[in-house]
Design a protein around this motif. Sequence first.
Motif, mmCIF file in Angstrom:
data_model
loop_
_atom_site.group_PDB
_atom_site.id
_atom_site.type_symbol
_atom_site.label_atom_id
_atom_site.label_comp_id
_atom_site.label_asym_id
_atom_site.label_seq_id
_atom_site.Cartn_x
_atom_site.Cartn_y
_atom_site.Cartn_z
ATOM 1 N N ILE A 218 0.837 -1.203 0.000
ATOM 2 C CA ILE A 218 0.000 0.000 0.000
ATOM 3 C C ILE A 218 0.871 1.252 0.000
ATOM 4 C CG2 ILE A 218 -1.649 1.344 1.374
ATOM 5 C CD1 ILE A 218 -2.898 -1.310 2.235
ATOM 6 N N LEU A 219 1.944 1.235 0.785
ATOM 7 C CA LEU A 219 2.870 2.376 0.781
ATOM 8 C C LEU A 219 3.492 2.565 -0.593
ATOM 9 C CD1 LEU A 219 4.850 2.228 4.153
ATOM 10 C CD2 LEU A 219 2.989 3.746 3.498
ATOM 11 N N GLU A 220 3.793 1.479 -1.249
ATOM 12 C CA GLU A 220 4.392 1.567 -2.579
ATOM 13 C C GLU A 220 3.410 2.169 -3.579
ATOM 14 O OE1 GLU A 220 7.060 -1.299 -5.528
ATOM 15 O OE2 GLU A 220 6.193 -2.081 -3.677
ATOM 16 N N LEU A 221 2.130 1.808 -3.448
ATOM 17 C CA LEU A 221 1.112 2.368 -4.331
ATOM 18 C C LEU A 221 0.955 3.873 -4.117
ATOM 19 C CD1 LEU A 221 -1.591 -0.433 -4.018
ATOM 20 C CD2 LEU A 221 -0.422 0.219 -6.135
ATOM 21 N N ILE A 222 1.098 4.318 -2.876
ATOM 22 C CA ILE A 222 0.927 5.736 -2.552
ATOM 23 C C ILE A 222 2.148 6.559 -2.948
ATOM 24 C CG2 ILE A 222 0.700 7.383 -0.633
ATOM 25 C CD1 ILE A 222 -1.027 5.255 0.771
ATOM 26 N N THR A 223 3.330 6.031 -2.671
ATOM 27 C CA THR A 223 4.555 6.812 -2.863
ATOM 28 C C THR A 223 5.226 6.582 -4.214
ATOM 29 O OG1 THR A 223 6.003 5.116 -1.904
ATOM 30 C CG2 THR A 223 4.968 6.688 -0.375
ATOM 31 N N GLY A 224 4.942 5.444 -4.838
ATOM 32 C CA GLY A 224 5.620 5.109 -6.084
ATOM 33 C C GLY A 224 7.034 4.622 -5.878
ATOM 34 N N GLN A 225 7.464 4.504 -4.626
ATOM 35 C CA GLN A 225 8.810 4.048 -4.325
ATOM 36 C C GLN A 225 8.857 2.524 -4.278
ATOM 37 O OE1 GLN A 225 10.719 5.975 -0.980
ATOM 38 N NE2 GLN A 225 9.558 7.853 -1.278
ATOM 39 N N SER A 226 9.971 1.969 -4.708
ATOM 40 C CA SER A 226 10.121 0.525 -4.761
ATOM 41 C C SER A 226 10.286 -0.041 -3.363
ATOM 42 C CB SER A 226 11.329 0.144 -5.619
ATOM 43 O OG SER A 226 11.565 -1.246 -5.548
ATOM 44 N N GLU A 263 -9.555 9.447 1.016
ATOM 45 C CA GLU A 263 -9.188 8.067 0.688
ATOM 46 C C GLU A 263 -7.709 7.815 0.961
ATOM 47 O OE1 GLU A 263 -12.442 7.183 -2.853
ATOM 48 O OE2 GLU A 263 -10.423 7.892 -3.383
ATOM 49 N N LEU A 264 -6.881 8.803 0.654
ATOM 50 C CA LEU A 264 -5.453 8.678 0.919
ATOM 51 C C LEU A 264 -5.191 8.460 2.409
ATOM 52 C CD1 LEU A 264 -2.464 9.000 -0.117
ATOM 53 C CD2 LEU A 264 -2.671 11.396 0.543
ATOM 54 N N LYS A 265 -5.849 9.215 3.254
ATOM 55 C CA LYS A 265 -5.650 9.086 4.706
ATOM 56 C C LYS A 265 -6.106 7.715 5.200
ATOM 57 C CE LYS A 265 -5.906 14.024 5.798
ATOM 58 N NZ LYS A 265 -6.685 15.091 6.496
ATOM 59 N N HIS A 266 -7.222 7.232 4.670
ATOM 60 C CA HIS A 266 -7.710 5.913 5.078
ATOM 61 C C HIS A 266 -6.729 4.818 4.645
ATOM 62 C CE1 HIS A 266 -11.429 7.299 6.704
ATOM 63 N NE2 HIS A 266 -11.888 7.748 5.554
ATOM 64 N N LEU A 267 -6.184 4.957 3.443
ATOM 65 C CA LEU A 267 -5.236 3.967 2.942
ATOM 66 C C LEU A 267 -3.950 3.989 3.774
ATOM 67 C CD1 LEU A 267 -5.787 2.052 0.634
ATOM 68 C CD2 LEU A 267 -4.389 3.474 -0.854
ATOM 69 N N LEU A 268 -3.486 5.174 4.126
ATOM 70 C CA LEU A 268 -2.305 5.283 4.992
ATOM 71 C C LEU A 268 -2.571 4.694 6.364
ATOM 72 C CD1 LEU A 268 -0.922 8.842 4.134
ATOM 73 C CD2 LEU A 268 0.283 6.662 3.858
ATOM 74 N N ALA A 269 -3.778 4.867 6.881
ATOM 75 C CA ALA A 269 -4.124 4.294 8.187
ATOM 76 C C ALA A 269 -4.044 2.770 8.146
ATOM 77 C CB ALA A 269 -5.522 4.742 8.603
ATOM 78 N N VAL A 270 -4.524 2.183 7.052
ATOM 79 C CA VAL A 270 -4.445 0.734 6.895
ATOM 80 C C VAL A 270 -2.984 0.283 6.811
ATOM 81 C CG1 VAL A 270 -4.948 -1.185 5.336
ATOM 82 C CG2 VAL A 270 -6.706 0.511 5.831
ATOM 83 N N ALA A 271 -2.184 0.994 6.007
ATOM 84 C CA ALA A 271 -0.775 0.634 5.863
ATOM 85 C C ALA A 271 -0.058 0.695 7.201
ATOM 86 C CB ALA A 271 -0.099 1.571 4.859
ATOM 87 N N ARG A 272 -0.356 1.719 7.989
ATOM 88 C CA ARG A 272 0.310 1.870 9.282
ATOM 89 C C ARG A 272 -0.063 0.742 10.237
ATOM 90 N NH1 ARG A 272 0.512 7.047 13.408
ATOM 91 N NH2 ARG A 272 2.755 6.923 13.785
#
Length: 299
Positions: A218-226, A263-272
């Motif tokens: 999920i972090l990779e999807l948000i940040t684009g980082q490998s 949606e971004l905040k919810h996705l980050l909450a799940v990733a965390r």
Amino acid sequence: MDRLIRKIRPHLLAWLHRSRSGQLLFVRRFSYNDIKRATDSFHRILYSDSNGTAYKAKFRDGDVALVKELKDLNEGKDVFYKQVQFLGRLHHRHLLALKGFSAGPKRLLVFDNIENGSLKEHLNDPLKTPLNWNTRLQIAIGVTSALEYLLLFSNPPAYHVSISSSNIMLDENFTAKLSNVGLPSSVGSYVTVPHASCAEDSMNQNCGNIIFQLGVLILELITGQSSEKGSSDLIQWIQGSHFRNSIQKMIDPDLGNNYDTGELKHLLAVARLCIKSGDSQIFSIPRIFRYLQKKVDIP
């Protein structure tokens, strides 16, 4: 909802077990030479991990497929065939479907076509069209849905799952297909109701690893980082106390401002929650899946 799932799950698995106990599914047997030719003598490598190496195959009839070479050759052929039949029974929209195998000089599994390659290519290759926000949300929810299926409704449950942008394939509609489901070591011994620790709010090491990998994805999807190169930095960032102040700096520049902040905040909450370690409160994959469905607006 959790109580309802736990109540109906044994009956559903028992029905699935009865329905699959008859004639085994037919799985096509490929010629080793055909696969060797289609993979350019096994030079078209897509990814490699502890379970084996995956190749892109282009067959003479124009069909494009993913071929996976299994490293562990210690098991006898009978066990390998049972493992192939187990994978052939897995059917889910977000799993790459097994279409055949080869038991020649190499033990090879042939999976469905992969028109748009891997998620990693689209996140890291500047020549690829960037994935929009809606597609990234669909990928996150799709992978979580596949994990729920593997852990809750597969018999036996498939704990050996590798989740990364390298082994998530995208079809012609950019639908995510999880391609790296490991073969159970005791796949020949089916039970009516498999262990459900990943499906409930309790943990073992296998479940924790799966949930952790989901968080990194999920972090990779948000940040684009490998995740393969910078996952430690990503993990330190989201576990830090000041990560909220730097969210804007970490969002993939390819997204621009074309995303929903809520949606971004919810996705980050799940990733965390997925990545956070040492916490006594652990959320199951089904609960994560339902949370995403509720919080993220996907048509």
